[in-house]
Design a protein around this motif. Structure first.
Motif, PDB file in Angstrom:
ATOM      1  N   SER A  66       0.710  -1.231   0.069  1.00 47.85           N
ATOM      2  CA  SER A  66      -0.095   0.022   0.191  1.00 47.85           C
ATOM      3  C   SER A  66       0.930   1.178  -0.204  1.00 47.85           C
ATOM      4  N   ILE A  67       0.293   2.344  -0.539  1.00 46.12           N
ATOM      5  CA  ILE A  67       0.930   3.621  -0.256  1.00 46.12           C
ATOM      6  C   ILE A  67      -0.320   4.536   0.527  1.00 46.12           C
ATOM      7  N   PRO A  68       0.445   5.435   1.202  1.00 45.31           N
ATOM      8  CA  PRO A  68      -0.685   6.394   1.777  1.00 45.31           C
ATOM      9  C   PRO A  68      -1.803   6.940   1.031  1.00 45.31           C
ATOM     10  N   TYR A  69      -2.970   7.122   1.493  1.00 44.07           N
ATOM     11  CA  TYR A  69      -4.055   7.807   0.938  1.00 44.07           C
ATOM     12  C   TYR A  69      -3.466   9.519   0.946  1.00 44.07           C
ATOM     13  N   ILE A  70      -2.770   9.939  -0.130  1.00 46.06           N
ATOM     14  CA  ILE A  70      -1.987  11.000  -0.328  1.00 46.06           C
ATOM     15  C   ILE A  70      -2.381  12.235   0.267  1.00 46.06           C
ATOM     16  N   MET A  71      -3.503  12.766  -0.156  1.00 48.21           N
ATOM     17  CA  MET A  71      -4.131  13.902   0.115  1.00 48.21           C
ATOM     18  C   MET A  71      -4.436  14.150   1.674  1.00 48.21           C
ATOM     19  N   LEU A  72      -4.926  13.031   2.224  1.00 45.74           N
ATOM     20  CA  LEU A  72      -5.510  13.056   3.639  1.00 45.74           C
ATOM     21  C   LEU A  72      -4.194  12.902   4.505  1.00 45.74           C
ATOM     22  N   VAL A  73      -3.255  11.915   4.087  1.00 45.08           N
ATOM     23  CA  VAL A  73      -2.137  11.918   5.163  1.00 45.08           C
ATOM     24  C   VAL A  73      -1.109  12.709   5.055  1.00 45.08           C
ATOM     25  N   HIS A  74      -0.859  13.492   3.865  1.00 43.27           N
ATOM     26  CA  HIS A  74       0.063  14.350   3.589  1.00 43.27           C
ATOM     27  C   HIS A  74      -0.105  15.892   3.444  1.00 43.27           C
ATOM     28  N   PHE A  75      -1.209  16.281   3.127  1.00 40.43           N
ATOM     29  CA  PHE A  75      -1.568  17.389   2.326  1.00 40.43           C
ATOM     30  C   PHE A  75      -2.726  18.138   3.006  1.00 40.43           C
ATOM     31  N   ARG A  76      -3.039  17.774   4.399  1.00 40.29           N
ATOM     32  CA  ARG A  76      -4.243  18.471   5.062  1.00 40.29           C
ATOM     33  C   ARG A  76      -3.643  19.552   6.259  1.00 40.29           C
ATOM     34  N   PHE A  77      -2.535  19.975   6.024  1.00 37.20           N
ATOM     35  CA  PHE A  77      -2.059  20.555   7.171  1.00 37.20           C
ATOM     36  C   PHE A  77      -2.264  22.215   6.786  1.00 37.20           C
ATOM     37  N   GLY A  78      -2.567  22.693   5.415  1.00 39.26           N
ATOM     38  CA  GLY A  78      -2.692  23.876   5.343  1.00 39.26           C
ATOM     39  C   GLY A  78      -3.752  24.181   4.485  1.00 39.26           C
ATOM     40  N   GLU A  79      -3.921  25.537   4.085  1.00 38.53           N
ATOM     41  CA  GLU A  79      -5.177  25.816   3.204  1.00 38.53           C
ATOM     42  C   GLU A  79      -4.699  26.422   2.009  1.00 38.53           C
ATOM     43  N   PRO A  80      -5.244  26.081   0.969  1.00 34.88           N
ATOM     44  CA  PRO A  80      -6.159  25.082   0.611  1.00 34.88           C
ATOM     45  C   PRO A  80      -5.871  23.564   0.756  1.00 34.88           C
ATOM     46  N   SER A  81      -6.273  22.835   1.314  1.00 33.84           N
ATOM     47  CA  SER A  81      -6.022  21.394   1.674  1.00 33.84           C
ATOM     48  C   SER A  81      -5.942  20.658   0.279  1.00 33.84           C
ATOM     49  N   GLY A  82      -4.989  19.813   0.219  1.00 31.86           N
ATOM     50  CA  GLY A  82      -4.729  18.930  -0.877  1.00 31.86           C
ATOM     51  C   GLY A  82      -6.122  18.255  -1.243  1.00 31.86           C
ATOM     52  N   SER A  83      -7.143  17.669  -0.106  1.00 32.70           N
ATOM     53  CA  SER A  83      -8.213  17.219  -0.584  1.00 32.70           C
ATOM     54  C   SER A  83      -9.167  18.117  -1.067  1.00 32.70           C
ATOM     55  N   VAL A  84      -9.349  19.176  -0.540  1.00 32.36           N
ATOM     56  CA  VAL A  84     -10.230  20.161  -0.944  1.00 32.36           C
ATOM     57  C   VAL A  84      -9.950  20.482  -2.505  1.00 32.36           C
ATOM     58  N   LEU A  85      -8.530  20.660  -3.124  1.00 30.02           N
ATOM     59  CA  LEU A  85      -8.221  20.919  -4.325  1.00 30.02           C
ATOM     60  C   LEU A  85      -8.566  19.627  -5.151  1.00 30.02           C
ATOM     61  N   LEU A  86      -8.123  18.662  -4.607  1.00 33.17           N
ATOM     62  CA  LEU A  86      -8.400  17.485  -5.512  1.00 33.17           C
ATOM     63  C   LEU A  86      -9.843  17.191  -5.908  1.00 33.17           C
ATOM     64  N   GLN A  87     -10.679  17.129  -4.751  1.00 33.74           N
ATOM     65  CA  GLN A  87     -11.956  16.900  -5.077  1.00 33.74           C
ATOM     66  C   GLN A  87     -12.542  17.506  -6.178  1.00 33.74           C
ATOM     67  N   GLY A  88     -12.393  19.177  -5.916  1.00 33.76           N
ATOM     68  CA  GLY A  88     -12.860  19.971  -6.911  1.00 33.76           C
ATOM     69  C   GLY A  88     -12.037  19.626  -8.347  1.00 33.76           C
ATOM     70  N   GLU A  89     -10.906  19.450  -8.262  1.00 32.73           N
ATOM     71  CA  GLU A  89     -10.278  19.380  -9.642  1.00 32.73           C
ATOM     72  C   GLU A  89     -10.771  17.893 -10.349  1.00 32.73           C
ATOM     73  N   ILE A  90     -10.954  17.059  -9.700  1.00 30.60           N
ATOM     74  CA  ILE A  90     -11.593  15.796 -10.138  1.00 30.60           C
ATOM     75  C   ILE A  90     -12.867  15.877 -10.498  1.00 30.60           C
ATOM     76  N   GLN A  91     -13.722  16.774  -9.879  1.00 32.19           N
ATOM     77  CA  GLN A  91     -15.117  17.104 -10.424  1.00 32.19           C
ATOM     78  C   GLN A  91     -14.916  17.656 -11.631  1.00 32.19           C
ATOM     79  N   LYS A  92     -13.913  18.568 -11.908  1.00 36.66           N
ATOM     80  CA  LYS A  92     -13.959  19.345 -13.072  1.00 36.66           C
ATOM     81  C   LYS A  92     -13.374  18.353 -14.242  1.00 36.66           C
TER      82      LYS A  92
END
Lengths: 306, 412
Positions: B358-384
């Motif tokens: 396995s590899i970590p679930y990247i955005m949650l594990v490594h990119f939720r420590f600032g704003e905009p969080s990786g999760s917020v960005l990724l969720q929106g970008e994938i919807q696009k």
């Protein structure tokens, strides 16, 4: 000292006024003021940090990505306001006019139009989510059934249709309210005025534009102001139908959702920032207070006293 | 008679006041309303071994839990023991000093936990651990065994086999995948479940080493494939919300579901007759390492201001014990983070097996420590991406420039 009737009366009045005043101060004024205060501090998670002046306001208005998010949410609110002005208040006025003219079936329609207003927003939100379901929703099924299958859409999943879907759901839900207010306004128009018009013209248009519309101006003031406040505080329906992220890709993001997400965090995406959230709340509050005050003031001026 | 009742009340309340001297009641807050019955059972096992300490399990709605907990802690109250989130969510609460630091001096069992599990409940800046991790979740592909058998399909070994299997299901009038992406966070799940193998361990390592960002060819290529496979998602899937997509799979209308291991128990509850299997998404070639994305869910923390510190630590030590981990795995069908737990449920055992690659679930594990969080960005970008508003290259670029706002290695 013996109690004079005047003193007793004063004491009595004081006893009546103080509890509600204290209640309002504690549960309305204090929270508003504390939100104002929160906006001027930095927050480390839940702990209040140092005083930062207007930094939080600067952050949400001028630094990226907040600036884009703020503008996007604000513009969506503006669109919602104007769309609902037409679809909710405009249609409401027409419905009120038809009901007032007592067209056939008016008694039934009076109830039918007002019934959705009584439903809770939660129910309306879920109901419309089901209507708009891409596979089993009644909207797409009807389109497919009538040979218009090519028009069937994932309504809540597309940037172009999601916000409009919410607007229409809201108009369906609330159109009975302006209708009721306008109808009450129309029913207050004295019969003599209407008889006088009838001697001049038979035109419905003249009757609406020259007589009815000016005379229901007080009702218009009420529904315009309430719609303004309502559309800039819009939260429940988008929260239920699109989620706290303003899905898809912030196409349904409005100030209410944006503030909530910023202040309290979004379990599936972002952290919490009380400072920026409070700054947004203050900005929203001030904007609504100033514009609503202006609207009321301007519209009052054109009201005619009968 | 009246006197008797009155003295009875006085006696009872006196008893109530004197109780704490010999019995302590701990309050224990959670966002898992659906697990209440099981937790009551765990607590009973604890109370039997520790007379004098009782635990009151209180649950709150998951989406409001953070807000309720934050408000309580900020007001100086709150529970003695609590469910804490992991990663960025933990830091929010721990930063403010509301949690008791845990280490091997007060919770000896922590020493044996996997480093990735401990990291999930540790502040990055101070390296202090604040909670005992409870479970890990894995993003993978769940499939309906009966549907696969009826159509003569087996777990795909390569991407082409996956496409063929999807075609076959589609031909048979079955939705190949049940997923929808109208609910924002589901988009991140799609990346974890579909794209981990395709981007590969090499990309992940380079990303962590600061040698690659999201514009990397491997990442963009993985997103291109992700977009491709959504051809086999239900009609109008971009308007399909999470709950509806779960129902499509649970009811047997869809053959596969990209999701977290937490779905397994849920599907079983919705449809007790369903037979499920799981696999890690295949890569282009059969010998590409098949990867799942793993993250830790949360942990058990102690309120720093608790008046019952000793009892609370006793309870948290119990929650870190193998005895508890085993009960947790057996009763809740979840991958306990406690080391040495065995999984009776064959599916769960298989998840544990997949976790080895396995590899970590990247955005949650490594990119939720600032704003905009990786999760917020990724969720929106994938919807696009999925609604044709952005290309995979643009998504990679927007993720990188968006994160550059606070993620040092991406700053130019």
């Amino acid at each position: 000292m013996h109690g004079s009737p005047l003193l007793a009366r004063r004491l009595w009045i004081t006893a009546l006024i103080v509890p509600p005043l204290a209640f309002v101060a504690l549960f309305v004024v204090y929270p508003i003021i504390s939100a104002f205060a929160y906006a001027f501090f930095q927050w480390h998670g839940l702990a209040r940090g140092e005083f930062v002046g207007f930094a939080n306001f600067y952050k949400v208005l001028f630094t990226q990505p907040y600036a884009d998010w703020t503008v996007n949410a604000f513009l969506n609110n503006v669109l919602v306001f104007f769309a609902l002005m037409v679809l909710q208040n405009g249609v409401g006025f027409l419905l009120a006019y038809f009901l007032w003219r007592e067209l056939p079936g008016a008694a039934f329609h009076r109830v039918a139009v007002f019934l959705p207003v009584v439903l809770s927003t939660i129910i309306v939100g879920f109901l419309w989510k089901l209507f708009l379901h891409p596979l089993f929703g009644v909207v797409n099924i009807s389109l497919r059934g009538t040979g218009l299958g090519s028009l069937a859409q994932p309504w809540l999943g597309q940037e172009g249709t999601a916000l409009w879907a919410l607007i229409i759901a809201n108009a369906w839900h609330m159109v009975g309210f302006p209708t009721l207010v306008f109808l009450a306004g129309m029913q207050r128009i004295p019969g003599e005025i209407l008889d006088a018009v009838r001697m001049e013209t038979e035109s419905e248009w003249v009757k609406i534009s020259k007589i009815v519309w000016p005379l229901v101006a007080p009702s218009a003031t009420i529904v315009f102001t309430l719609l303004f406040v309502g559309s800039f505080n819009w939260f429940e329906l988008p929260y239920i139908m699109a989620g706290v992220d303003g899905s898809p890709h912030k196409a349904t993001d409005v100030l209410g959702l944006y503030f909530y997400r910023t202040a309290f965090g979004d379990q599936s995406g972002s952290g919490q920032d009380f400072g920026a959230g409070s700054a947004l709340a203050v900005l929203i509050f001030m904007f609504i207070a100033v514009v609503a005050g202006f609207i009321t003031f301007r519209l009052r001026a054109r009201e005619i006293q009968i | 008679m009246k006197k008797l009742i009155l003295s009875g009340i006085v006696a009872l309340s006196a008893l109530g006041v004197s109780m704490p001297a010999w019995a302590q009641e701990l309050s224990f807050w959670s966002w898992r309303q659906e697990d209440k019955a099981q937790y009551e059972k765990f607590i009973k096992a604890f109370e039997e071994k520790n007379p004098g300490v009782t635990v009151k399990f209180e649950t709150f709605e998951a989406t409001n839990y953070n807000t309720i907990l934050s408000t309580a802690l900020a007001g100086g109250s709150g529970p003695d023991v609590l469910f804490a989130r992991a990663y960025g969510g933990l830091e929010n609460v721990a930063n403010a000093g509301y949690l008791l630091p845990l280490d091997k001096s007060n919770v000896p069992a922590l020493e044996n936990f996997a480093p990735a599990a401990i990291a999930a409940e540790t502040m990055r800046s101070t390296k202090v651990t604040y909670a005992v991790p409870f479970a890990s979740q894995t993003m993978l592909v769940i499939y309906n065994k009966d549907i696969f058998d009826a159509n003569g399909l087996k777990e795909p070994e390569t991407w082409d086999e996956l496409v063929q299997a999807s075609e076959k299901l589609k031909g048979a009038g079955i939705m190949p995948f049940g997923n929808g992406t109208a609910t924002a966070w589901q988009n991140e799940v799609m990346v974890g479940g579909i794209a981990s193998t395709l981007m590969g361990r090499g990309f992940y390592d380079d990303l962590m080493a600061g040698k690659a960002d999201f514009t990397d060819k491997r990442y963009v290529e993985a997103l291109t494939k992700l977009k491709e496979i959504t051809k086999y998602f239900p009609d109008g899937f971009i308007g399909l919300d999470y709950a509806s997509s779960q129902q499509l799979f649970a009811s047997g209308m869809a053959g596969m579901f990209v999701g977290g291991s937490y779905e397994l128990a849920n599907f079983k509850k919705q449809n007790p007759d369903i037979k499920m299997g799981i696999f890690a998404m295949p890569g282009m070639k059969a010998d590409d390492e098949k990867l799942v994305a793993q993250y830790f869910d949360g942990g058990y923390a102690v309120n720093a201001k608790t008046p019952h510190k000793e009892a609370a630590l006793k309870f948290v030590n119990f929650l870190a014990s193998q005895e508890f981990g085993q009960m947790f795995a057996d009763e809740l069908n979840n991958i306990s983070a406690v080391p040495g737990v065995s999984f009776k449920d064959p599916l769960l055992a298989e998840v544990a097996e997949l976790n080895k690659n396995s590899i970590p679930y990247i955005m949650l594990v490594h990119f939720r420590f600032g704003e905009p969080s990786g999760s917020v960005l990724l969720q929106g970008e994938i919807q696009k991406l999925l609604s044709e508003k952005a290309t995979p290259e643009e998504v990679g670029k927007n993720l990188t420039t968006g994160l550059a706002a606070w993620y040092e290695p991406f700053k130019k």
